[in-house]
Design a protein around this motif. Structure first.
Motif, PDB file in Angstrom:
ATOM      1  N   LEU A  81       0.828  -1.210   0.000  1.00 57.22           N
ATOM      2  CA  LEU A  81       0.000   0.000   0.000  1.00 57.22           C
ATOM      3  C   LEU A  81       0.863   1.260   0.000  1.00 57.22           C
ATOM      4  O   LEU A  81       0.621   2.194  -0.767  1.00 57.22           O
ATOM      5  CB  LEU A  81      -0.931   0.005   1.215  1.00 57.22           C
ATOM      6  CG  LEU A  81      -2.003  -1.084   1.275  1.00 57.22           C
ATOM      7  CD1 LEU A  81      -2.786  -0.975   2.568  1.00 57.22           C
ATOM      8  CD2 LEU A  81      -2.948  -0.975   0.084  1.00 57.22           C
ATOM      9  N   ILE A  82       1.880   1.267   0.870  1.00 61.44           N
ATOM     10  CA  ILE A  82       2.728   2.458   0.962  1.00 61.44           C
ATOM     11  C   ILE A  82       3.493   2.682  -0.334  1.00 61.44           C
ATOM     12  O   ILE A  82       3.699   3.814  -0.764  1.00 61.44           O
ATOM     13  CB  ILE A  82       3.690   2.311   2.156  1.00 61.44           C
ATOM     14  CG1 ILE A  82       2.886   2.289   3.464  1.00 61.44           C
ATOM     15  CG2 ILE A  82       4.716   3.438   2.184  1.00 61.44           C
ATOM     16  CD1 ILE A  82       3.725   2.045   4.698  1.00 61.44           C
ATOM     17  N   GLU A  83       3.905   1.604  -0.989  1.00 56.51           N
ATOM     18  CA  GLU A  83       4.635   1.719  -2.255  1.00 56.51           C
ATOM     19  C   GLU A  83       3.828   2.452  -3.310  1.00 56.51           C
ATOM     20  O   GLU A  83       4.389   3.110  -4.197  1.00 56.51           O
ATOM     21  CB  GLU A  83       5.019   0.320  -2.751  1.00 56.51           C
ATOM     22  CG  GLU A  83       5.766   0.295  -4.071  1.00 56.51           C
ATOM     23  CD  GLU A  83       7.150   0.912  -3.970  1.00 56.51           C
ATOM     24  OE1 GLU A  83       7.676   1.323  -5.030  1.00 56.51           O
ATOM     25  OE2 GLU A  83       7.709   0.988  -2.867  1.00 56.51           O
ATOM     26  N   GLU A  84       2.506   2.378  -3.215  1.00 50.05           N
ATOM     27  CA  GLU A  84       1.640   3.011  -4.217  1.00 50.05           C
ATOM     28  C   GLU A  84       1.307   4.463  -3.880  1.00 50.05           C
ATOM     29  O   GLU A  84       0.675   5.161  -4.672  1.00 50.05           O
ATOM     30  CB  GLU A  84       0.335   2.214  -4.349  1.00 50.05           C
ATOM     31  CG  GLU A  84       0.520   0.790  -4.841  1.00 50.05           C
ATOM     32  CD  GLU A  84       1.130   0.734  -6.226  1.00 50.05           C
ATOM     33  OE1 GLU A  84       0.791   1.604  -7.055  1.00 50.05           O
ATOM     34  OE2 GLU A  84       1.967  -0.163  -6.473  1.00 50.05           O
ATOM     35  N   LEU A  85       1.721   4.949  -2.698  1.00 49.18           N
ATOM     36  CA  LEU A  85       1.361   6.308  -2.288  1.00 49.18           C
ATOM     37  C   LEU A  85       2.184   7.353  -3.032  1.00 49.18           C
ATOM     38  O   LEU A  85       3.402   7.188  -3.204  1.00 49.18           O
ATOM     39  CB  LEU A  85       1.582   6.482  -0.784  1.00 49.18           C
ATOM     40  CG  LEU A  85       0.674   5.682   0.152  1.00 49.18           C
ATOM     41  CD1 LEU A  85       1.093   5.911   1.604  1.00 49.18           C
ATOM     42  CD2 LEU A  85      -0.785   6.070  -0.050  1.00 49.18           C
ATOM     43  N   PRO A  86       1.564   8.470  -3.462  1.00 54.36           N
ATOM     44  CA  PRO A  86       2.325   9.562  -4.082  1.00 54.36           C
ATOM     45  C   PRO A  86       3.287  10.184  -3.076  1.00 54.36           C
ATOM     46  O   PRO A  86       2.986  10.279  -1.881  1.00 54.36           O
ATOM     47  CB  PRO A  86       1.229  10.564  -4.492  1.00 54.36           C
ATOM     48  CG  PRO A  86      -0.051   9.786  -4.477  1.00 54.36           C
ATOM     49  CD  PRO A  86       0.115   8.716  -3.447  1.00 54.36           C
ATOM     50  N   ILE A  87       4.432  10.628  -3.554  1.00 53.07           N
ATOM     51  CA  ILE A  87       5.455  11.196  -2.680  1.00 53.07           C
ATOM     52  C   ILE A  87       4.954  12.450  -1.971  1.00 53.07           C
ATOM     53  O   ILE A  87       5.247  12.677  -0.789  1.00 53.07           O
ATOM     54  CB  ILE A  87       6.738  11.497  -3.471  1.00 53.07           C
ATOM     55  CG1 ILE A  87       7.311  10.194  -4.055  1.00 53.07           C
ATOM     56  CG2 ILE A  87       7.781  12.161  -2.583  1.00 53.07           C
ATOM     57  CD1 ILE A  87       7.649   9.150  -3.014  1.00 53.07           C
TER      58      ILE A  87
END
Length: 383
Positions: A288-294
């Motif tokens: 999930l975190i990998e898919e979050l925008p920076i």
């Protein structure tokens, strides 16, 4: 495809006759002419016909067959009297090129090109037939060598020790990564007895014999991946980490499981660096975190820490935090494992609270801090 394009351009330069090459799926792959969209339907009709060549409209159509497989269709403009002869000669030249390429096909080369998307469906079909391969149920293992691959020994060892079955594949991806695509049915057979015996200890549950049992497949792949790491470290003397996939039962799905294994390895490096192996279907919150925008991640970190993001914790503090989490926030057990007096550990945690504004002795703050560190790792990965 570049060689095919070069041949068409050279023939056109000599003969002044425009030519177009289509693959067996009706896609234009090379052209020494202006390929019109209106030709697509006629190419499909010709592919379905029983003839080897025919004239339609302003083009001669030729089928190129290699290893008893229809591979390409060549269109040659028929506006000169020798167009048909030039077309036949070009077909022979393309066929010889195709045959010479197929003579050099290896399993490792085929699998590397397949997972990287370098083959068309017709090329995949032709090379499968050439190599006499058949479908199996595979899992992909992407192996990262920390110090790189200075020579080919690691690859040859992996190929010899772990890719011994006909439907196993092994190849080098780059200077630090290897790919093993393994028939998972052999993995399950190899590790079934140990898995069943471990389940039987202290339990009267029936042994698991169903090869489609998800729990058995997952446990077998996990055990195999760890065995792979341990063996490579002991025998090939290389430090490795492995990401591995779910399973696939067709050649068309091999690129998918390769991407899964690569994604798992990438997320391991960012969020789970302490693990030797990681499964794509066990990535948890890391996925999930990998898919979050920076931008969203930076906003979250600012909300939690303000301008003082704790990105430079010393080794002692990091080790204390890791042990504290491993022991489910149990102060006494953590102190025992760190060989500390309980009060010393409490002092360290109070000092950490002053630094980060969170008391990780409390579940909510501990969860917030854990998530924050994972988000911070994700941001660093993309700086």
């Amino acid at each position: 495809m570049k060689k095919f394009q070069t041949i068409l351009e050279e023939v056109m330069e000599i003969s002044r006759i425009p030519m177009i090459l289509y693959d067996a799926d009706g896609n234009c792959v090379a052209s020494a002419a202006n390929a019109g969209i209106e030709l697509a339907d006629s190419v499909q009709e010709f592919l379905q016909s029983d003839v080897d060549s025919q004239s339609l409209g302003t083009y001669h159509y030729f089928k190129i067959v290699c290893s008893d497989t229809l591979s390409y269709v060549l269109l040659v403009s028929n506006y000169t009297s020798d167009s048909f002869t030039i077309g036949r000669l070009t077909v022979c030249q393309l066929k010889h090129l195709l045959e010479s390429q197929e003579d050099s096909i290896t399993k490792s080369g085929f699998i590397r090109n397949l997972v990287n998307g370098a083959l068309t469906p017709s090329e995949i079909s032709r090379q499968i037939k050439r190599l006499k391969l058949s479908p199996a149920r595979w899992a992909a293992f992407v192996i990262e060598c920390d110090e790189g691959l200075e020579d080919s020994y690691t690859f040859h060892f992996l190929d010899h020790a772990f890719a011994g079955h006909k439907m196993d594949f092994c190849c080098e991806l780059d200077e630090t990564h290897l790919l093993l695509i393994k028939d998972s049915s052999n993995i399950i057979k190899e590790f079934k007895s140990s898995l069943n015996s471990s389940k039987a200890r202290g339990s009267r549950r029936k042994k698991i014999d169903d090869p489609d049992d998800a729990e058995q497949i997952s446990a077998s792949l996990k055990t195999f991946a760890q065995t792979l790491v341990d063996t490579l470290r002991a025998e090939a003397l290389v430090q490795t980490h492995i990401g591995y996939s779910t399973t696939a039962d067709s050649f068309a799905q091999l690129p998918r499981i390769y991407r899964e294994a690569s994604t798992a390895l990438k997320i391991r490096r960012t969020f789970f660096a302490e693990r030797d192996t990681i499964a794509y279907d066990k990535l948890g919150i890391g996925r999930l975190i990998e898919e979050l925008p920076i931008d969203l991640c930076n906003a979250f970190l600012y909300e939690i820490f303000g301008t003082h993001v704790p990105d430079d914790l010393d080794e002692e503090t990091q080790n204390t935090i890791q042990k504290f989490y491993e022991n489910n926030l149990n102060i006494s057990e953590t102190a025992r494992q760190l060989y500390l007096h309980r009060n010393t550990l409490v002092y360290r945690l109070e000092r950490l609270e002053k630094m980060i504004g969170l008391d990780i002795r409390k579940f909510e703050d501990a969860m917030t801090f854990k998530l924050s560190m994972m988000v911070l790792a994700h941001v660093r990965e993309h700086v």
